[in-house]
Design a protein around this motif. Sequence first.
Motif, PDB file in Angstrom:
ATOM      1  N   VAL A  57     -12.449   0.737   0.822  1.00 36.40           N
ATOM      2  CA  VAL A  57     -11.466  -0.057   0.087  1.00 36.40           C
ATOM      3  C   VAL A  57     -11.244  -1.354   0.852  1.00 36.40           C
ATOM      4  N   GLU A  58     -10.590  -2.308   0.195  1.00 41.06           N
ATOM      5  CA  GLU A  58     -10.316  -3.612   0.822  1.00 41.06           C
ATOM      6  C   GLU A  58      -9.493  -3.415   2.100  1.00 41.06           C
ATOM      7  N   THR A  59      -9.875  -4.076   3.163  1.00 39.33           N
ATOM      8  CA  THR A  59      -9.115  -3.942   4.408  1.00 39.33           C
ATOM      9  C   THR A  59      -8.487  -5.270   4.830  1.00 39.33           C
ATOM     10  N   ARG A  93      -9.804  11.195  -6.368  1.00 46.02           N
ATOM     11  CA  ARG A  93     -10.225  10.211  -5.358  1.00 46.02           C
ATOM     12  C   ARG A  93      -9.141   9.814  -4.374  1.00 46.02           C
ATOM     13  N   TRP A  94      -7.890   9.773  -4.846  1.00 46.82           N
ATOM     14  CA  TRP A  94      -6.826   9.237  -3.970  1.00 46.82           C
ATOM     15  C   TRP A  94      -5.783  10.259  -3.554  1.00 46.82           C
ATOM     16  N   THR A 105     -14.576   6.671   0.499  1.00 47.51           N
ATOM     17  CA  THR A 105     -15.256   5.493  -0.045  1.00 47.51           C
ATOM     18  C   THR A 105     -14.453   4.247   0.332  1.00 47.51           C
ATOM     19  N   THR A 147      -8.793   5.989   0.102  1.00 44.34           N
ATOM     20  CA  THR A 147      -9.317   7.089  -0.720  1.00 44.34           C
ATOM     21  C   THR A 147      -9.403   8.359   0.121  1.00 44.34           C
ATOM     22  N   THR A 156       0.796  -1.245   0.000  1.00 43.25           N
ATOM     23  CA  THR A 156       0.000   0.000   0.000  1.00 43.25           C
ATOM     24  C   THR A 156       0.825   1.289   0.000  1.00 43.25           C
ATOM     25  N   GLU A 210      -8.864   0.079  -5.197  1.00 44.52           N
ATOM     26  CA  GLU A 210      -9.716  -0.286  -4.055  1.00 44.52           C
ATOM     27  C   GLU A 210      -9.349  -1.685  -3.554  1.00 44.52           C
ATOM     28  N   ASP A 211      -9.111  -2.598  -4.512  1.00 41.65           N
ATOM     29  CA  ASP A 211      -8.829  -3.985  -4.139  1.00 41.65           C
ATOM     30  C   ASP A 211      -7.452  -4.144  -3.506  1.00 41.65           C
TER      31      ASP A 211
END
Length: 471
Positions: free
Chosen positions: A91-93, A322-323, A89, A85, A62, A79-80
């Motif tokens: 994202v995968e945790t 978004r990021w 919104t 973000t 990450t 997101e995966d």
Amino acid sequence: MAKVLRLNPDRLFPANEQTRAIARRLYQSVAKLPILSPHGHTDPSWFAENQPFGNPAELLITPDHYVFRMLYSQGVALEDLGIPTQDGTPVETDSRKIWQIFAEHYYLFRGTPSRMWLDHVFTDVFGLDVVLDGETAEHYYNHIDAALKTEAFRPRALFERFNIELIATTESPLNDLRHHKAIVESGWKGRVITAFRPDNVLDPDFEGFHSNVAYLGELTAENTSVYTGYLNALRKRRAFFKSMGATSTDHGHPTACTSNLSDEEAEALFNKVMADDFSAAEAETFRGQMLTEMAAMSIEDGLVMQIHPGAFRNHNQQLFERWGRDKGADIPSQTEYVRALKPLLDKFGNNPNLNIILFTLDETNYSRELAPLAGHYPSLKLGPSWWFHDSPEGMRRFRQQVTETAGFYNTVGFNDDTRAFLSIPARHDVARRMDCSFLAELVIDHRIEEDEAFELAADLAYNFAKKAYKL
Ligand SMILES: [Zn+2]
């Protein structure tokens, strides 16, 4: 059956047996030298707090935009991969799921320096001995996760194990440097210094520029809405950074533009910038004038000036929205130095107290512009191949195109310029191998003697960085 992972001891050395033998000897003489990392982006809180790193995904995926930009380019959603973000919104945790996706796509890194660095981390840092893929993903995760929970993998222990003599982080003038202070006060002997990176208060196009300049005033008790107060505030923050160990400044402007305005013109332009009444060209002139002002202050306070131009930042607009910044969407652009640097050099280029280190993302100007400039002006040196060119071929191109005009002595050794702490030994190792390979070619051609190559190998691996950055 999992495939065996093993780093070949001769990796990156020349194929010709005789040349390879020389490269091996040279490398043996520098392989164990301490690491000087005079420019990079590790997080000083790691060394201040010395808390264990998080899980494998949080450590190796990450935060590393080299890694996720490649996966993104092949259709893996950010997101995966759990990239947080800005709009909140989800994202995968699940870090095991993130690791699995990474492992299944690891083949994408074939032929890239990321693959070399990561394999080095897997074998040398973690002692893994099978190739990472979808099948071995779980074994990797469990092994790395368990290691990270041990004392030996805390930031300070790794710093010592990596034989790092010094590491520089990079902070904005608005940073209070609390982590650097804590490191010094802790009595730990690892040297972690900062570097002064003022883009966010010098560039009118930087997000939050006006509030940044106002905060700069608060921090220094200067009125930064007037030009003299603004310059005083910058001078004070430089002095503070220097008192906390900084030996350099760093400037990441879009271009290498410098300006040489009179004080009256500079002040008038500053007033336009502060009134938010400026054109794109005026913003460029202002950034250029501020580089020249920074050079003037460097002559006073001795901080070495690094110029890192040419990145078109945040090229992907939707992704940026978004990021945010540093998400692998920075793209090199064509960069010009000869005309751009002339205003600054007209003023200070011959000053023996000025030390500027130039970097580029545009390799077309190595032999045309950068080597001739550094091979003439006493104030200029060339930084190593940077970012997209911090790679075996990038290093070879740098040496091939620069050495005949600028020599070795107008270069400054290697910078890892990374936030991926665990990859630092791997990156320096690649640089040492490539430099020794280049030197071996000069020896075999009888262009230099082997004893000179031994001297240069140590200079390139260690001595030049120490001298150029005043470490
Ligand atoms: Zn950097």
